[in-house]
Design a protein around this motif. Structure first.
Motif, PDB file in Angstrom:
ATOM      1  N   UNK A 279       0.824  -1.200   0.000  1.00 22.15           N
ATOM      2  CA  UNK A 279       0.000   0.000   0.000  1.00 22.15           C
ATOM      3  C   UNK A 279       0.864   1.258   0.000  1.00 22.15           C
ATOM      4  N   UNK A 280       1.902   1.267   0.833  1.00 19.72           N
ATOM      5  CA  UNK A 280       2.791   2.426   0.890  1.00 19.72           C
ATOM      6  C   UNK A 280       3.471   2.675  -0.449  1.00 19.72           C
ATOM      7  N   UNK A 281       3.754   1.610  -1.165  1.00 18.63           N
ATOM      8  CA  UNK A 281       4.425   1.741  -2.462  1.00 18.63           C
ATOM      9  C   UNK A 281       3.464   2.240  -3.551  1.00 18.63           C
ATOM     10  N   UNK A 282       2.200   1.847  -3.468  1.00 18.55           N
ATOM     11  CA  UNK A 282       1.241   2.151  -4.532  1.00 18.55           C
ATOM     12  C   UNK A 282       0.427   3.407  -4.302  1.00 18.55           C
ATOM     13  N   UNK A 283       0.436   3.952  -3.083  1.00 15.27           N
ATOM     14  CA  UNK A 283      -0.510   5.010  -2.756  1.00 15.27           C
ATOM     15  C   UNK A 283      -0.270   6.285  -3.560  1.00 15.27           C
ATOM     16  N   UNK A 284       0.977   6.607  -3.859  1.00 16.20           N
ATOM     17  CA  UNK A 284       1.217   7.823  -4.632  1.00 16.20           C
ATOM     18  C   UNK A 284       0.752   7.670  -6.075  1.00 16.20           C
ATOM     19  N   UNK A 285       0.578   6.450  -6.545  1.00 21.30           N
ATOM     20  CA  UNK A 285       0.112   6.208  -7.914  1.00 21.30           C
ATOM     21  C   UNK A 285      -1.406   6.137  -8.001  1.00 21.30           C
ATOM     22  N   UNK A 286      -2.025   5.428  -7.051  1.00 17.15           N
ATOM     23  CA  UNK A 286      -3.465   5.189  -7.131  1.00 17.15           C
ATOM     24  C   UNK A 286      -4.282   6.035  -6.155  1.00 17.15           C
ATOM     25  N   UNK A 287      -3.640   6.590  -5.140  1.00 22.72           N
ATOM     26  CA  UNK A 287      -4.368   7.387  -4.154  1.00 22.72           C
ATOM     27  C   UNK A 287      -4.890   6.542  -3.016  1.00 22.72           C
ATOM     28  N   UNK A 288      -5.010   7.123  -1.820  1.00 22.32           N
ATOM     29  CA  UNK A 288      -5.438   6.353  -0.651  1.00 22.32           C
ATOM     30  C   UNK A 288      -6.860   5.819  -0.757  1.00 22.32           C
ATOM     31  N   UNK A 290      -8.634   4.773  -3.420  1.00 25.20           N
ATOM     32  CA  UNK A 290      -8.740   3.576  -4.270  1.00 25.20           C
ATOM     33  C   UNK A 290      -8.229   2.346  -3.541  1.00 25.20           C
ATOM     34  N   UNK A 291      -7.078   2.471  -2.893  1.00 26.46           N
ATOM     35  CA  UNK A 291      -6.506   1.320  -2.190  1.00 26.46           C
ATOM     36  C   UNK A 291      -7.383   0.919  -1.005  1.00 26.46           C
ATOM     37  N   UNK A 292      -7.933   1.901  -0.289  1.00 28.67           N
ATOM     38  CA  UNK A 292      -8.811   1.576   0.835  1.00 28.67           C
ATOM     39  C   UNK A 292     -10.059   0.849   0.362  1.00 28.67           C
ATOM     40  N   UNK A 293     -10.587   1.251  -0.785  1.00 30.79           N
ATOM     41  CA  UNK A 293     -11.771   0.582  -1.331  1.00 30.79           C
ATOM     42  C   UNK A 293     -11.467  -0.885  -1.636  1.00 30.79           C
ATOM     43  N   UNK A 294     -10.316  -1.147  -2.224  1.00 33.24           N
ATOM     44  CA  UNK A 294      -9.918  -2.529  -2.517  1.00 33.24           C
ATOM     45  C   UNK A 294      -9.792  -3.329  -1.226  1.00 33.24           C
ATOM     46  N   UNK A 295      -9.154  -2.735  -0.226  1.00 34.47           N
ATOM     47  CA  UNK A 295      -8.974  -3.434   1.042  1.00 34.47           C
ATOM     48  C   UNK A 295     -10.287  -3.744   1.728  1.00 34.47           C
ATOM     49  N   UNK A 296     -11.207  -2.782   1.751  1.00 35.81           N
ATOM     50  CA  UNK A 296     -12.501  -3.020   2.388  1.00 35.81           C
ATOM     51  C   UNK A 296     -13.286  -4.106   1.658  1.00 35.81           C
ATOM     52  N   UNK A 331      -4.379  -4.322   5.533  1.00 39.08           N
ATOM     53  CA  UNK A 331      -3.181  -3.547   5.246  1.00 39.08           C
ATOM     54  C   UNK A 331      -3.417  -2.440   4.236  1.00 39.08           C
ATOM     55  N   UNK A 332      -4.437  -2.599   3.395  1.00 37.42           N
ATOM     56  CA  UNK A 332      -4.792  -1.558   2.428  1.00 37.42           C
ATOM     57  C   UNK A 332      -5.777  -0.544   3.007  1.00 37.42           C
ATOM     58  N   UNK A 333      -6.271  -0.822   4.203  1.00 33.91           N
ATOM     59  CA  UNK A 333      -7.338  -0.001   4.777  1.00 33.91           C
ATOM     60  C   UNK A 333      -6.824   0.978   5.823  1.00 33.91           C
ATOM     61  N   UNK A 393     -18.322  -0.597   7.721  1.00 34.62           N
ATOM     62  CA  UNK A 393     -17.140   0.076   7.174  1.00 34.62           C
ATOM     63  C   UNK A 393     -17.357   0.484   5.726  1.00 34.62           C
ATOM     64  N   UNK A 394     -17.936  -0.407   4.936  1.00 33.13           N
ATOM     65  CA  UNK A 394     -18.176  -0.095   3.520  1.00 33.13           C
ATOM     66  C   UNK A 394     -19.162   1.068   3.359  1.00 33.13           C
ATOM     67  N   UNK A 395     -20.248   1.042   4.117  1.00 36.36           N
ATOM     68  CA  UNK A 395     -21.254   2.100   4.012  1.00 36.36           C
ATOM     69  C   UNK A 395     -20.667   3.435   4.471  1.00 36.36           C
ATOM     70  N   UNK A 396     -19.971   3.434   5.597  1.00 36.37           N
ATOM     71  CA  UNK A 396     -19.389   4.675   6.113  1.00 36.37           C
ATOM     72  C   UNK A 396     -18.344   5.227   5.154  1.00 36.37           C
ATOM     73  N   UNK A 397     -17.536   4.350   4.573  1.00 33.69           N
ATOM     74  CA  UNK A 397     -16.512   4.786   3.625  1.00 33.69           C
ATOM     75  C   UNK A 397     -17.153   5.448   2.415  1.00 33.69           C
ATOM     76  N   UNK A 398     -18.243   4.871   1.930  1.00 31.99           N
ATOM     77  CA  UNK A 398     -18.947   5.465   0.794  1.00 31.99           C
ATOM     78  C   UNK A 398     -19.524   6.829   1.158  1.00 31.99           C
TER      79      UNK A 398
END
Length: 412
Positions: A279-288, A290-296, A331-333, A393-398
């Motif tokens: 996640x730390x490696x990809x976050x600057x490319x995809x944004x926090x 997007x990665x959090x959505x995948x993790x959730x 780890x992505x969340x 978590x999914x509803x609140x994130x949305x």
């Protein structure tokens, strides 16, 4: 009124160098050590203090309650007097509380000492997040949060192994003595490794800005902050439900001994560390976001598999595999959702971090006792709690989604 430039523009290697991230990770590791280290010693504590499993569980619940209250104390305090002094106070109190836990003559004293341990140990958690928020925003902050999780994630790997290895030769008091040593390390890390990131002039500038523009505390009621904070707390509830039920899942249902329990628990923690690194490696490319959505999504999918396996009385190894997926997905969340929440309240990072952490451990403290309500031979209560928390978590994130213009700056 204009304020001084925020150091977020500096590269992570400058304002948030590896040394500081390691120290912040160690401070954040106090909580997982306090939770995980002594789990294998639960039966020994029950025997020596002549109490039940429920009585021993109170020592864990008390620790969680202490962490919840401590964050509400140290977060707002740090917004007024800075970050370093509250960290020093928390470290000293943690040393005293840890000594009391080792010497506790009965369950009541042990529970009280554990509450105080949690309260003092909360300083490292809440102020570590606030320090990162002082120095960075957006994807840079999300990357720092994820990297800090890698360091603090080592604690769940080694804590059960240390606890399992020491429980027999040293007894539960010896295991708790390790927490006393960690408290000493925490004090040393603060003294030599943490500088003030919210100095008096910066606090004065923020105060002037609040008078001119209105308090940023109003943003604590914003959809962006509340949505991401609730998503973080619900995701952590999934984690804590698993941690609380892990002795029953691995030892009672899978038949693992204390050392094997530590190995299985550690494998999940290693997965969390690995995905945090990705996640730390990809976050600057995809944004926090997007990665959090995948993790959730991974957390929800793994929880649903676990619920199906529990209802069908499938092999415990299916449950263990589902838990692995859930923990790895977190780890992505955790780091990304934390950064998204704190970015909504840039002028009150300590208070925002405190409320986030208080809700995090408050929800965990409420949910944890229910995972074993059906006994030691069923994972159904655990699965129900995990599915419900992942759905929240999914509803609140949305609901925490910001408008496109604001989202662009958050993901920057």
């Amino acid at each position: 009124m204009p304020t001084a430039p925020h150091p977020a523009a500096a590269p992570i290697g400058a304002a948030l160098g590896p040394g500081l991230l390691v120290v912040l990770g160690l401070l954040a590791a106090v909580a997982p050590f306090g939770i995980d280290l002594y789990l294998p010693a639960f039966p020994a504590i029950a025997r020596e203090l002549d109490t039940s499993a429920t009585g021993v569980q109170l020592t864990l619940t008390g620790f969680l309650v202490g962490i919840m209250l401590g964050q509400l104390v140290f977060g707002p305090l740090s917004d007024r007097i800075g970050r370093r002094l509250p960290l020093l106070i928390g470290s000293v109190v943690l040393i005293l509380a840890s000594a009391a836990a080792v010497l506790a003559p009965n369950l009541g004293v042990l529970v009280a000492a554990r509450v105080l341990q949690g309260l003092a140990g909360a300083a490292g958690m809440v102020l570590g997040r606030a320090i990162i928020s002082d120095l960075a925003t957006g994807a840079v902050a999300a990357r720092a949060m994820s990297l800090m999780m890698i360091v603090s994630g080592v604690a769940p790997v080694v804590a059960p192994l240390i606890g399992g290895a020491l429980a027999a030769p040293l007894g539960w008091r010896g295991v708790l003595a390790v927490l006393f040593a960690i408290a000493l390390v925490m004090l040393g890390a603060v003294v030599w490794g943490v500088r003030e990131t919210l100095p008096a002039d910066r606090r004065a500038q923020l105060s002037a800005s609040r008078r001119a523009q209105g308090s940023p505390m109003r943003r604590l009621a914003s959809r962006q902050y509340l949505g991401h904070t609730i998503a973080f707390a619900a995701a952590f509830t999934v984690m804590m439900a698993y941690i609380s039920a892990s002795p029953f899942l691995y030892q009672s249902m899978l038949g693992a001994n204390e050392l094997q329990y530590g190995l299985l628990f550690g494998a999940n923690a290693l997965a969390l560390v690995a995905t945090s690194a990705v996640s730390a490696r990809l976050v600057t490319r995809f944004g926090p976001r997007t990665l959090a959505r995948i993790g959730l999504g991974g957390v929800a999918a793994g929880s649903l598999v676990m619920l199906g396996a529990a209802l069908l009385a499938a092999s415990p190894w299916v449950l263990a595999a589902a838990v692995f997926v859930v923990v790895a997905s977190l780890g992505f969340v955790m780091g990304n959702v934390t950064a998204l929440a704190l970015s909504a309240v840039p002028g009150a990072a300590g208070t925002a971090s405190a409320l986030l952490g208080a809700l995090q451990f408050g929800c965990a403290a409420v949910a944890s006792p229910f995972v074993s309500i059906g006994g030691e031979r069923t994972a159904l209560p655990l699965a129900i709690i995990m599915v419900a928390a992942s759905a929240i978590a999914l509803v609140a994130f949305a609901c925490g989604r910001v408008r496109p213009a604001a989202a662009a700056s958050t993901n920057a």
